[in-house]
Each structure stands twice: as structure tokens, then as C-alpha cells.
Design a protein around this motif. Structure first.
Motif, mmCIF file in Angstrom:
data_model
loop_
_atom_site.group_PDB
_atom_site.id
_atom_site.type_symbol
_atom_site.label_atom_id
_atom_site.label_comp_id
_atom_site.label_asym_id
_atom_site.label_seq_id
_atom_site.Cartn_x
_atom_site.Cartn_y
_atom_site.Cartn_z
ATOM 1 N N LEU A 154 0.801 -1.223 0.000
ATOM 2 C CA LEU A 154 0.000 0.000 0.000
ATOM 3 C C LEU A 154 0.838 1.278 0.000
ATOM 4 O O LEU A 154 0.295 2.369 0.013
ATOM 5 C CB LEU A 154 -0.949 0.011 1.203
ATOM 6 C CG LEU A 154 -1.960 -1.136 1.251
ATOM 7 C CD1 LEU A 154 -2.807 -1.053 2.503
ATOM 8 C CD2 LEU A 154 -2.836 -1.141 0.017
ATOM 9 N N THR A 155 2.168 1.140 0.010
ATOM 10 C CA THR A 155 3.015 2.322 0.010
ATOM 11 C C THR A 155 3.821 2.397 -1.273
ATOM 12 O O THR A 155 4.161 1.381 -1.872
ATOM 13 C CB THR A 155 3.974 2.314 1.215
ATOM 14 O OG1 THR A 155 4.771 1.131 1.157
ATOM 15 C CG2 THR A 155 3.211 2.356 2.523
ATOM 16 N N GLY A 156 4.145 3.605 -1.687
ATOM 17 C CA GLY A 156 4.948 3.812 -2.882
ATOM 18 C C GLY A 156 6.428 3.716 -2.587
ATOM 19 O O GLY A 156 6.855 3.718 -1.429
ATOM 20 N N GLY A 160 14.582 8.728 -3.517
ATOM 21 C CA GLY A 160 15.143 10.062 -3.477
ATOM 22 C C GLY A 160 14.131 11.184 -3.337
ATOM 23 O O GLY A 160 14.450 12.338 -3.596
ATOM 24 N N TYR A 161 12.919 10.869 -2.939
ATOM 25 C CA TYR A 161 11.918 11.918 -2.805
ATOM 26 C C TYR A 161 11.236 11.777 -1.454
ATOM 27 O O TYR A 161 10.804 10.678 -1.070
ATOM 28 C CB TYR A 161 10.875 11.835 -3.920
ATOM 29 C CG TYR A 161 9.889 12.975 -3.900
ATOM 30 C CD1 TYR A 161 10.236 14.215 -4.402
ATOM 31 C CD2 TYR A 161 8.626 12.804 -3.345
ATOM 32 C CE1 TYR A 161 9.344 15.282 -4.366
ATOM 33 C CE2 TYR A 161 7.728 13.859 -3.304
ATOM 34 C CZ TYR A 161 8.092 15.109 -3.815
ATOM 35 O OH TYR A 161 7.208 16.144 -3.778
ATOM 36 N N ASP A 162 11.111 12.869 -0.749
ATOM 37 C CA ASP A 162 10.418 12.870 0.538
ATOM 38 C C ASP A 162 8.981 13.352 0.293
ATOM 39 O O ASP A 162 8.766 14.477 -0.121
ATOM 40 C CB ASP A 162 11.131 13.811 1.507
ATOM 41 C CG ASP A 162 10.518 13.762 2.891
ATOM 42 O OD1 ASP A 162 9.599 12.932 3.132
ATOM 43 O OD2 ASP A 162 10.949 14.554 3.744
#
Length: 164
Positions: A154-156, A160-162
Motif C-alpha cells: 500500500l506504500t509507494g 530520493g523523494y520525501d
């Protein structure tokens, strides 16, 4: 575990696409003969990509064979003829969602015997039906949503991206 059932599918690419969706969601795929293609057909494997070999697939001689081998199965019958909208059904975590062949759908005799569990996808009046693989994905994901996407990621994972 949810189950997608294809009654006499005719187009290998549709079945391959549905197989890939089943693999991605941990859903079993049931195929009821006669099939309009061979399970070794290139188009089936191309649409299912390299996931086809790992997919849980069951093949039945006919509708009666399917019923015999799945006694007591709660089956929802997807059809353009149903009065009930798919999003109004309450999909159990182990139910079966059946789709008919591309050219004719599920035979009316079966639909009449199972009216209370016939479901449809709303669409405008100027079209006969949606593509089979699209229809299967729409209804399957509603069933998954109702069951809290059990067992699915269920999570992406964007590196490198917050996301905050």
C-alpha cells in the motif's frame, strides 16, 4: 483470496491482461472451456508478460465442472443485463467474480438462475460493453478495496523523494 472466472474467453490478449492483473493482486484465475485460444499461445503470454508462469490458474471442462469443483462458491456474475451496480455488492474475501465471453457474455440461463448476484458496470447507453480485461480490473479492484487491499503493498517506493 479473491477469484476471477472467465467463462469461455475468446481473445488471448484479454485473458493475458487479466492474468497479469490477477498476479499483481494475488487473485486466482479460473478458465472455463472451451477457450478461443491455446494456453500456449504467444498473444496470451505477451499480454501476461513473464508473470503467466507464476499465476495460479485453474481450467475446467465446462460450467458444470466449475460448479462441481467449487461447491458453495459465492459467485458474482458480471453482465450488462444486471440491475445491480458492482459497487453496491458486498464482495467476500473468497468470492468468485465471473465474466462471460467477449462476443456474448454469460448465457442468460445462468443469469436468470443467479439474478441476486448479477452485477454491472454503469456506462452510457450507446455502447454494448467495455473491454473484458478493463471490466475485470474495475470490479476486482472494488472487491479488493472492500477487503482493505488485504496482502497488497500500500506504500509507494519513489527513490530520493520525501513525500512530506
Amino acid at each position: 483470496m479473491l477469484n476471477i472466472v472467465l467463462l469461455e474467453p475468446e481473445i488471448p490478449a484479454n485473458t493475458g491482461n487479466i492474468g497479469r492483473t490477477c498476479f499483481a493482486t494475488g487473485t486466482r484465475l479460473h478458465l472455463i472451456e472451451p477457450l478461443g485460444f491455446s494456453l500456449s499461445e504467444k498473444a496470451l503470454k505477451r499480454a501476461g508478460m513473464d508473470y503467466w508462469k507464476d499465476l495460479e490458474v485453474f481450467v475446467y471442462d465446462d460450467y458444470e465442472d466449475f460448479l462441481r469443483k467449487n461447491p458453495g462458491a459465492k459467485i458474482y456474475f458480471a453482465t450488462t443485463k444486471a440491475p445491480n451496480i458492482y459497487s453496491e455488492a458486498h464482495f467476500e474475501p473468497d468470492c468468485y467474480i465471473m465474466f462471460g465471453k467477449e462476443s456474448a457474455g454469460i448465457p442468460e440461463k445462468i443469469l436468470v438462475e443467479n439474478q441476486e448476484t448479477c452485477i454491472r458496470i454503469p456506462m452510457n447507453e450507446n455502447i454494448r460493453s467495455l473491454n473484458l480485461s478493463n471490466s475485470a480490473a474495475i470490479v476486482l479492484y472494488e472487491a479488493l478495496r472492500q477487503n482493505d487491499f488485504a496482502g497488497m503493498e500500500l506504500t509507494g517506493h519513489l527513490r530520493g523523494y520525501d513525500w512530506k
